[in-house]
Design an enzyme around this catalytic site. Structure first.
Site, PDB file in Angstrom:
ATOM      1  N   ASP A 146       0.879  -1.169   0.000  1.00 35.11           N
ATOM      2  CA  ASP A 146       0.000   0.000   0.000  1.00 35.11           C
ATOM      3  C   ASP A 146       0.917   1.220   0.000  1.00 35.11           C
ATOM      4  O   ASP A 146       1.532   1.541   1.011  1.00 35.11           O
ATOM      5  CB  ASP A 146      -0.882  -0.051   1.260  1.00 35.11           C
ATOM      6  CG  ASP A 146      -1.684   1.240   1.469  1.00 35.11           C
ATOM      7  OD1 ASP A 146      -1.614   2.144   0.622  1.00 35.11           O
ATOM      8  OD2 ASP A 146      -2.380   1.325   2.509  1.00 35.11           O
ATOM      9  N   LYS A 194       2.987  11.196  -3.488  1.00 31.41           N
ATOM     10  CA  LYS A 194       1.971  10.503  -4.275  1.00 31.41           C
ATOM     11  C   LYS A 194       1.127  11.483  -5.086  1.00 31.41           C
ATOM     12  O   LYS A 194       0.643  11.166  -6.164  1.00 31.41           O
ATOM     13  CB  LYS A 194       1.096   9.695  -3.328  1.00 31.41           C
ATOM     14  CG  LYS A 194       0.137   8.735  -4.009  1.00 31.41           C
ATOM     15  CD  LYS A 194      -0.483   7.840  -2.984  1.00 31.41           C
ATOM     16  CE  LYS A 194      -1.541   6.936  -3.555  1.00 31.41           C
ATOM     17  NZ  LYS A 194      -2.107   6.051  -2.533  1.00 31.41           N
ATOM     18  N   GLU A 213      -7.166   0.748  -4.622  1.00 26.33           N
ATOM     19  CA  GLU A 213      -7.181   0.629  -3.158  1.00 26.33           C
ATOM     20  C   GLU A 213      -8.512   0.110  -2.608  1.00 26.33           C
ATOM     21  O   GLU A 213      -8.519  -0.803  -1.775  1.00 26.33           O
ATOM     22  CB  GLU A 213      -6.814   1.969  -2.525  1.00 26.33           C
ATOM     23  CG  GLU A 213      -5.323   2.240  -2.649  1.00 26.33           C
ATOM     24  CD  GLU A 213      -4.954   3.703  -2.565  1.00 26.33           C
ATOM     25  OE1 GLU A 213      -5.826   4.522  -2.191  1.00 26.33           O
ATOM     26  OE2 GLU A 213      -3.806   4.026  -2.882  1.00 26.33           O
ATOM     27  N   ASP A 252     -13.527   5.073   0.732  1.00 20.14           N
ATOM     28  CA  ASP A 252     -12.122   5.253   1.105  1.00 20.14           C
ATOM     29  C   ASP A 252     -11.771   6.736   1.046  1.00 20.14           C
ATOM     30  O   ASP A 252     -11.645   7.324  -0.028  1.00 20.14           O
ATOM     31  CB  ASP A 252     -11.257   4.441   0.118  1.00 20.14           C
ATOM     32  CG  ASP A 252      -9.772   4.581   0.396  1.00 20.14           C
ATOM     33  OD1 ASP A 252      -9.380   5.389   1.250  1.00 20.14           O
ATOM     34  OD2 ASP A 252      -8.991   3.866  -0.266  1.00 20.14           O
TER      35      ASP A 252
END
Ligand code: AMP
Length: 618
Positions: free
Chosen positions: A9, A68, A168, A196
């Site tokens: 992850d 990211k 994800e 999420d």
């Protein structure tokens, strides 16, 4: 023995690595038992570090966090984030964003992510007693092709083959579905929503799990739809609260400090009804204020509304299996469970609204910080053969198409198509004797090319000359199981495969990745020294210019011993600069650094003399 594949992850704030074996999926902690690795990388003269050490590092050097957000993006894409990133961004080749570490040194987001991935890889290799070379890596469902490619490139730079990129929320649902959760649910089909909400992005996905038809058969996980927002996360709440604090304190506090104070208050308000904020202000003293949960919730309303609109889109796109319950009472018919993932789902208002919307109490049995990594490990186990009888069918998040002459986009593959997906389209020429044609590839839902994201362009060259409209060019789009696009083309009449070149707009070319990969392995240490020397040369030149000018101007105001000391230090530093400029490898960077520091320290008095003299000027 099954192949060794880990699940990773790669998060905005934290990253994790997990593995799946007979005992099920488990997260691999570091040697101090900590499961998370802060997604922070620090570059300093002492070397490159990742994780807690990087986050806590101070002094000279540069610290890179939230990388990211920059993966596969251009500086224009991330303009909104710039004010809140603690480092500068410059434009690199192919409109890529690069991170500025110092005036003379930049680094790509892929390289920074590679440092994080390498650290996780080393951790896993040490714990498992075998070298890890393959990984399933998760990305937000909404990541477009360039962002997925960038993630894959980062893995390659870290010596990892990203055998699969998984969304994800899909990973979270996998963790939930495969025995990690509640055993009693295993026998029946169910439809699950994954909500999420992390620091920077929101992903809402609807998945369907179909149990094996017979014992020993295959269990299917199919993503029915996904919707999201790449600019909606906990950071927005921090920024909104920080803006309020800055306004009220008259703008006298530092932005970075205000954002940090806001985040801390926000997290405390998930537990308590009120939180105190203290901010040092420029004039000295402190700005203090109590923020209540009600106030924070007020600030969050527009943000929550956007999040709920995403839920609505995901439910609508999931097809007839789901129904919004009539009468506004809330609830979605046909849904069996709601899973919460991501740090921002700890906010009570978020939980309340999600519960109201779906009409189900969210399922939180799996730790929200670990669910994605555990699911990635499950997928890795499926691919390696360690987990039997499960198949994941993911979808592509955004439609893919080709730009047409009129400025519109002809969509070849539609959003929410199951991967792998394939589509072909015929094209022809518009001019007699044309031997090449240029096509642009777009990703997005809007009709006009200008409103979609241009992934790149490709040229079909070497076509035999024919009258306009006669050539039959077949262009094929192939989206692999990771959601990554490959384009190929051939001309049917002549049977010739046209040469094809895809130039990624927001990523690195294959050659660049290969070069960086080779370089990073061979020259990790040299690179660092070289960057350091180059930096020292640049900065020392500035010092020498500045000090040299003042030394000549005020020489008669200085005592002879001090002037001689400065002359000696200047000569020594100039020697380092000359040598460093000619050949970086020929100088001892530590000695260079010391020479610069010595001159800097000694020149303080010269600076004072300069100020005193300039005050005497009429
Ligand atoms: P993630 O990307 O999933 O790690 O989530 C990070 C985001 O979750 C950041 O915006 C954090 O501020 C936020 N977060 C973490 N813990 C809490 C909490 N207890 N209450 C509210 N937000 C939180």
């Amino acid at each position: 023995m099954p192949e060794l594949i880990v699940g990773i992850d790669l998060g905005t704030t934290n990253s994790l690595v997990a593995v799946c074996d007979e005992g099920g999926p488990r997260v691999i902690p570091d040697d101090r038992g900590r499961p998370l690795l802060p997604s922070v990388v620090r570059y300093s003269a002492g070397g490159v570090t990742a994780g807690y050490a990087a986050r806590e590092g101070t002094g000279e050097g540069a610290t890179v966090s939230s990388v990211k957000r920059l993966m596969g993006r251009s500086p224009a894409d991330v303009r909104a984030d710039l004010a809140f990133l603690p480092y500068g961004i410059v434009e690199g080749p192919n409109q890529t964003a690069r991170i500025k570490l110092s005036p003379s040194q930049t680094v790509s987001p892929q390289e920074v992510s590679a440092v994080i991935l390498r650290s996780l890889r080393d951790r896993a290799s040490a714990a498992l007693g075998a070298e890890v070379r393959k990984a399933v890596i998760t990305v937000p469902a909404y990541f477009d092709d360039a962002q997925r490619q960038a993630t894959r490139d980062a893995a390659r730079l870290a010596g990892l083959d990203a055998v699969r990129i998984v969304a994800e929320p899909t990973a979270a649902a996998l963790a939930y579905g495969l025995g990690v959760g509640d055993e009693s649910r295993r026998g029946r089909a169910e439809t699950v929503a994954v909500f999420d909400l992390g620091g920077g992005t929101l992903d809402v996905s609807i998945l369907r799990r179909t149990p094996p038809g017979a014992p020993g058969g295959t269990e299917f996980f199919q993503v029915l739809s996904t919707a999201g927002d790449t600019h909606l996360g906990g950071d927005d709440v921090d920024h909104a609260l920080a803006a309020l604090l800055l306004r009220e304190s008259g703008g006298a506090a530092a932005t970075g400090a205000a954002v940090a104070a806001a985040e801390s208050a926000k997290c405390r308000l998930s537990e308590f009804d009120a939180a105190e904020v203290r901010l040092p202000i420029a004039s000295g003293g402190e700005y203090r204020r109590t923020v209540t949960r009600g106030e924070l919730e007020g600030l969050m309303e527009p943000w929550i509304a956007r999040a709920m609109a995403c839920c609505e889109r995901a439910v609508r796109d999931a097809g007839p299996r789901l129904r919004r319950t009539a009468g506004g009472a809330g609830g979605v018919g046909g849904l069996d469970a709601v899973i919460l993932v991501g740090g921002s789902t700890r906010i009570p208002l978020v939980r309340r609204r999600v519960q109201e919307y779906f009409g189900l109490v969210p399922y939180t049995a799996i730790h929200p910080d670990l669910a994605v990594a555990l699911g990635a490990a499950v997928q890795a186990g499926v691919l390696s053969g360690a987990v039997k009888g499960a198949l994941l069918l993911d979808v592509i998040p955004l439609s893919l198409g080709v730009g047409t002459v009129g400025g519109a986009v002809a969509k070849l593959i539609l959003r929410n198509s199951t991967v792998p997906a394939r589509a072909t389209e015929m094209f022809s020429t518009s001019v007699d004797g044309q031997t090449s044609i240029k096509l642009s590839v777009y990703q997005g839902e809007r009709e006009m090319a200008a409103d979609c994201r241009r992934l790149g362009e490709f040229h079909l060259r070497g076509l035999p000359p024919m009258p306009a409209g006669i050539p039959q060019l077949e262009v094929e789009f192939l989206v692999d199981a990771s959601g990554v696009l490959q384009v190929s083309a051939h001309e049917r009449r002549s049977g010739r495969r046209a040469s094809l070149q895809v130039v990624p707009n927001h990523g690195l070319t294959r050659d660049e990745v290969s070069r960086m990969e080779a370089e990073s392995l061979a020259h990790a240490r040299e690179d660092l020294t070289r960057h350091r020397v180059v930096d020292l040369v640049v900065n020392a030149k500035l010092d020498l210019k500045w000090i040299g000018e003042r030394l000549e101007r005020f020489r008669d105001k200085l005592d002879a011993a001090y002037a001689a000391e400065l002359d000696g230090l200047v000569a020594s530093l100039r020697g380092f600069v000359l040598r460093g400029d000619a050949d970086w490898a020929s100088v001892d960077s530590d000695a260079f650094h010391r020479a610069k520091e010595a001159l800097d320290r000694a020149s303080v008095r010269l600076q004072e003399v300069g100020i005193t003299e300039s005050l005497k000027q009429p």
